[in-house]
Motif scaffolding. Sequence first.
Motif, PDB file in Angstrom:
ATOM      1  N   THR A   1       0.829  -1.210   0.000  1.00 46.99           N
ATOM      2  CA  THR A   1       0.000   0.000   0.000  1.00 46.99           C
ATOM      3  C   THR A   1       0.862   1.258   0.000  1.00 46.99           C
ATOM      4  N   LEU A   2       1.962   1.225   0.746  1.00 49.07           N
ATOM      5  CA  LEU A   2       2.860   2.385   0.785  1.00 49.07           C
ATOM      6  C   LEU A   2       3.510   2.605  -0.574  1.00 49.07           C
ATOM      7  N   VAL A   3       3.903   1.529  -1.231  1.00 51.40           N
ATOM      8  CA  VAL A   3       4.509   1.655  -2.558  1.00 51.40           C
ATOM      9  C   VAL A   3       3.510   2.250  -3.542  1.00 51.40           C
ATOM     10  N   GLY A   4       2.268   1.749  -3.525  1.00 49.82           N
ATOM     11  CA  GLY A   4       1.253   2.270  -4.435  1.00 49.82           C
ATOM     12  C   GLY A   4       0.960   3.741  -4.200  1.00 49.82           C
ATOM     13  N   ILE A   5       0.805   4.127  -2.931  1.00 53.39           N
ATOM     14  CA  ILE A   5       0.517   5.526  -2.599  1.00 53.39           C
ATOM     15  C   ILE A   5       1.682   6.424  -2.987  1.00 53.39           C
ATOM     16  N   SER A   6       2.909   5.991  -2.690  1.00 54.18           N
ATOM     17  CA  SER A   6       4.081   6.817  -3.004  1.00 54.18           C
ATOM     18  C   SER A   6       4.242   7.000  -4.504  1.00 54.18           C
ATOM     19  N   TYR A   7       3.894   5.988  -5.302  1.00 54.16           N
ATOM     20  CA  TYR A   7       3.983   6.124  -6.761  1.00 54.16           C
ATOM     21  C   TYR A   7       2.937   7.100  -7.287  1.00 54.16           C
ATOM     22  N   ILE A   8       1.758   7.095  -6.690  1.00 53.36           N
ATOM     23  CA  ILE A   8       0.739   8.073  -7.098  1.00 53.36           C
ATOM     24  C   ILE A   8       1.225   9.490  -6.819  1.00 53.36           C
ATOM     25  N   LEU A   9       1.807   9.688  -5.649  1.00 54.83           N
ATOM     26  CA  LEU A   9       2.281  11.022  -5.268  1.00 54.83           C
ATOM     27  C   LEU A   9       3.438  11.483  -6.141  1.00 54.83           C
ATOM     28  N   ALA A  10       4.357  10.579  -6.444  1.00 53.85           N
ATOM     29  CA  ALA A  10       5.577  10.970  -7.147  1.00 53.85           C
ATOM     30  C   ALA A  10       5.373  11.124  -8.644  1.00 53.85           C
ATOM     31  N   PHE A  11       4.517  10.296  -9.234  1.00 52.81           N
ATOM     32  CA  PHE A  11       4.442  10.237 -10.692  1.00 52.81           C
ATOM     33  C   PHE A  11       3.102  10.707 -11.246  1.00 52.81           C
ATOM     34  N   ASN A  12       2.446  11.572 -10.472  1.00 54.15           N
ATOM     35  CA  ASN A  12       1.224  12.200 -10.954  1.00 54.15           C
ATOM     36  C   ASN A  12       1.449  13.685 -11.231  1.00 54.15           C
ATOM     37  N   LYS A  13       2.721  14.063 -11.366  1.00 54.37           N
ATOM     38  CA  LYS A  13       3.083  15.454 -11.622  1.00 54.37           C
ATOM     39  C   LYS A  13       4.379  15.484 -12.412  1.00 54.37           C
ATOM     40  N   ALA A  14       4.668  16.652 -12.979  1.00 56.31           N
ATOM     41  CA  ALA A  14       5.899  16.813 -13.749  1.00 56.31           C
ATOM     42  C   ALA A  14       7.106  16.597 -12.823  1.00 56.31           C
ATOM     43  N   PRO A  15       8.235  16.099 -13.348  1.00 53.19           N
ATOM     44  CA  PRO A  15       8.500  15.833 -14.764  1.00 53.19           C
ATOM     45  C   PRO A  15       8.087  14.451 -15.246  1.00 53.19           C
ATOM     46  N   LEU A  16       7.747  13.527 -14.346  1.00 52.77           N
ATOM     47  CA  LEU A  16       7.371  12.175 -14.754  1.00 52.77           C
ATOM     48  C   LEU A  16       5.907  11.942 -14.440  1.00 52.77           C
ATOM     49  N   ILE A  17       5.047  12.145 -15.431  1.00 51.32           N
ATOM     50  CA  ILE A  17       3.610  11.894 -15.264  1.00 51.32           C
ATOM     51  C   ILE A  17       3.327  10.509 -15.829  1.00 51.32           C
TER      52      ILE A  17
ATOM     53  N   VAL B   1      -1.423  -7.389  -6.002  1.00 48.73           N
ATOM     54  CA  VAL B   1      -2.675  -6.682  -5.734  1.00 48.73           C
ATOM     55  C   VAL B   1      -2.459  -5.433  -4.880  1.00 48.73           C
ATOM     56  N   SER B   2      -1.622  -5.513  -3.833  1.00 48.90           N
ATOM     57  CA  SER B   2      -1.578  -4.441  -2.838  1.00 48.90           C
ATOM     58  C   SER B   2      -1.124  -3.112  -3.413  1.00 48.90           C
ATOM     59  N   ALA B   3      -0.116  -3.114  -4.263  1.00 44.47           N
ATOM     60  CA  ALA B   3       0.357  -1.856  -4.847  1.00 44.47           C
ATOM     61  C   ALA B   3      -0.374  -1.546  -6.145  1.00 44.47           C
ATOM     62  N   VAL B   4      -0.621  -2.585  -6.942  1.00 46.62           N
ATOM     63  CA  VAL B   4      -1.167  -2.358  -8.279  1.00 46.62           C
ATOM     64  C   VAL B   4      -2.614  -1.866  -8.240  1.00 46.62           C
ATOM     65  N   ILE B   5      -3.321  -2.131  -7.132  1.00 45.64           N
ATOM     66  CA  ILE B   5      -4.717  -1.691  -7.049  1.00 45.64           C
ATOM     67  C   ILE B   5      -4.816  -0.166  -7.050  1.00 45.64           C
ATOM     68  N   PHE B   6      -3.735   0.519  -6.656  1.00 44.55           N
ATOM     69  CA  PHE B   6      -3.712   1.983  -6.692  1.00 44.55           C
ATOM     70  C   PHE B   6      -3.305   2.508  -8.072  1.00 44.55           C
ATOM     71  N   LEU B   7      -2.693   1.669  -8.903  1.00 41.07           N
ATOM     72  CA  LEU B   7      -2.062   2.132 -10.129  1.00 41.07           C
ATOM     73  C   LEU B   7      -2.826   1.759 -11.392  1.00 41.07           C
ATOM     74  N   ILE B   8      -3.831   0.895 -11.285  1.00 43.83           N
ATOM     75  CA  ILE B   8      -4.591   0.492 -12.463  1.00 43.83           C
ATOM     76  C   ILE B   8      -5.416   1.663 -12.984  1.00 43.83           C
ATOM     77  N   SER B   9      -5.820   1.558 -14.234  1.00 44.52           N
ATOM     78  CA  SER B   9      -6.640   2.593 -14.856  1.00 44.52           C
ATOM     79  C   SER B   9      -7.661   1.912 -15.752  1.00 44.52           C
ATOM     80  N   ALA B  10      -8.497   2.715 -16.388  1.00 41.80           N
ATOM     81  CA  ALA B  10      -9.497   2.157 -17.289  1.00 41.80           C
ATOM     82  C   ALA B  10      -8.832   1.468 -18.478  1.00 41.80           C
TER      83      ALA B  10
END
Length: 735
Positions: free
Chosen positions: A578-594, A671-680
Amino acid sequence: MTIPSRKFLSLALSVLLFAALLFWMYNALAGSFGAIAENHYKKAAEVAMGSVPSKDEAIDGWIRRISGPSRDFELLFLKGFPEDKGGMKVFAPTPALGEFFALHGKDRDFARGIESAMYDEIYQPAQRFLLGGEERRVLFAPAHDGETGDVTGTAVFLFSPGGFDRFLSLLRGLFLLALVLFAAVFAVAGYSRDPITGYVILGLFTIVGVFVAYPLFEAVRLTFLKDGKFSLETWKSILTTRQYVTALKGSITLGAFTATASTMVGFLFAFVISRTKLRGKKFFSAMATLPIISPPFSLTLSIILLFGNNGLITKQILGLENFTIYGLGGLTLVQTMGMFPIAFLTMVGILEAIDSTLEDAALNLRATRWETFKTVTLPLSVPGLLSSWLLVFTNSLADFANPLILSGSFRVLSVESYMEVTGMNRLGHGAALSLLLLLPTLSAFLAQRYWVSRKSYVTVTGKPSGRMTELVSPGVKRVLVTLMVLIVLFLFSLYGTIIAGCFVKNWGIDYTFSLANFREAFERGWRVLLDTMTLAGAATPIAGILAMIAALVLARKKFPCKRLLDMLILTPFALPGTLVGISYILAFNKAPLILVGTAAIIVINYVIRELPVGVEGGLASLKQIDPAIEEAASDLGADTPTVFRTIVLPLIRPAFISSLSYTFVRSMTAVSAVIFLISAKWYHLTVLIYNFSENLRFGLASVLATTLIVIVLLTFGLLRLVVRKNENLAKTMSI
């Protein structure tokens, strides 16, 4: 001047020249973009001022219409001029704008802006003004009468420069990164005897820095921020809210129960398989490793089908009304069945490494088999037992899939963290709860290290015996084997239930045979299955090759910050998913790496999460290989890539293929990290299985879980064909 001094001077001059070039480029780009922004402001003002109403009562509506929420500016209108008889009327649509004019209306820039508007000119001061705590760029534009064309007032536009500032910040970051990379590459080329190895080390530091250290830093930083400012409010809320404290206690309780039960079961299998003469060892070993390679929801799904509210055993056979499998008891059962293979795999190596001459010596001194086991074998197994307990405890705390479905009213931190992010959109609270999981994990780790360090467990001091002594009597052996058989039968019933669930219409209600579940499951899940296999297939070779390269560098090369690189590579293994998934959302939802919403972020997550296991396997293999083989190839003129490709990789082939297989399987069942990172666009099969289970579509969930199990078993079957156990390590058994 010595050679090192010349190299240093050359490096310093080159970096300074490159820095000067970057500074010139930055100023040029910033100036050009600034001019574009100012031109945009002027055009927006000209368009807006083309429709100024002449009547006072219509001005407020006009201001709200042209400076609505969709615009990037706010508008303050000044009708007339200070020299007019009636004076100047101020139209401020919000109290904040009224206060702004009262504060700055007599400033020098305002006086000049109104004067410019009176002479039909646009004026834009260089100074920025504060509105509601945020900086604004101000532009003064003349307002014209629609009939006569005369200037009737001044429009004060307040533009938000956030986009321009973010662009400059991104530009500075990229140029600074370019300068650092240039200096590093130039330093490696100038000072390293093996530039290729230097570039590899630099690349590894870059990878773990960007995809391990940076996301973790963003997650930790967010927990100390509120409205963009430093605050301890998040941690105060986490540590004082009863709900979260209860969840922490629940996670620790569940982890302790699961670790204890799993270690006992794992030790049972490991002891009987490694220290007794038993037929069917390969079968029992396969059954003892099956749960760890199956999807995380599979055992939970079968437990619900058998013991749930409409379970086959609880409802149909026993007719129980008040029994519930949800909560601590059910979770402990599921996690024990799913995690005892971790303890088994740890204990097998420990028990096989114990020199049986010590046990023979005890038996020769007329100690009974039980006394020999209690005073010799069991104490020497303590490091393995503690390691097993710690590994299972850590995995239990980080487990997300099973509690998500089976926890009921029992609270655990991993689920609370998920609900904070997805249900309440509070990323800071979710990150803090995930970080809180590290506290009991680190405490258990330090306690285990302290306990083991107090005693010596060395048994191999020379040539070990190739013979094993059986320590159990025939009667005790029958009891132990019976327990193993019962556990294996229970596992068979769990997996058999999943398969059976594929062929009934509606489990718990209608047990009529039907193949409809297959048709609907594959219609709804075929694309998701292809997505999952594509993403896992893309991550597998990257993780395998990168793991072997990192292992070679860590095992064979000496360089500064080697321990830091090793620590950063191993860090993802200790972090909750869960921490990995949340940290990836925070880090890679903005420039320079979206990257959020793309396939790349899921593949990167797979690679980084499974890299530690591959590196550890590669290190273990390299320790068994004499470095003289690689040195001989280098002496014959082979460069580093050639040595790696032709010497190292073939010799560590089992570890390499194991890393590939492990990455593929873990990626398929994540499942634990990827559930935060999946998309449509990019979905995952385990998440779809969870959704079906949550909606009580157990037939569809069973079909997809069975499909996933078949794919995983086929992968491990191919692995067994490619890599066979070294028969030279086999030991004979004496009774």
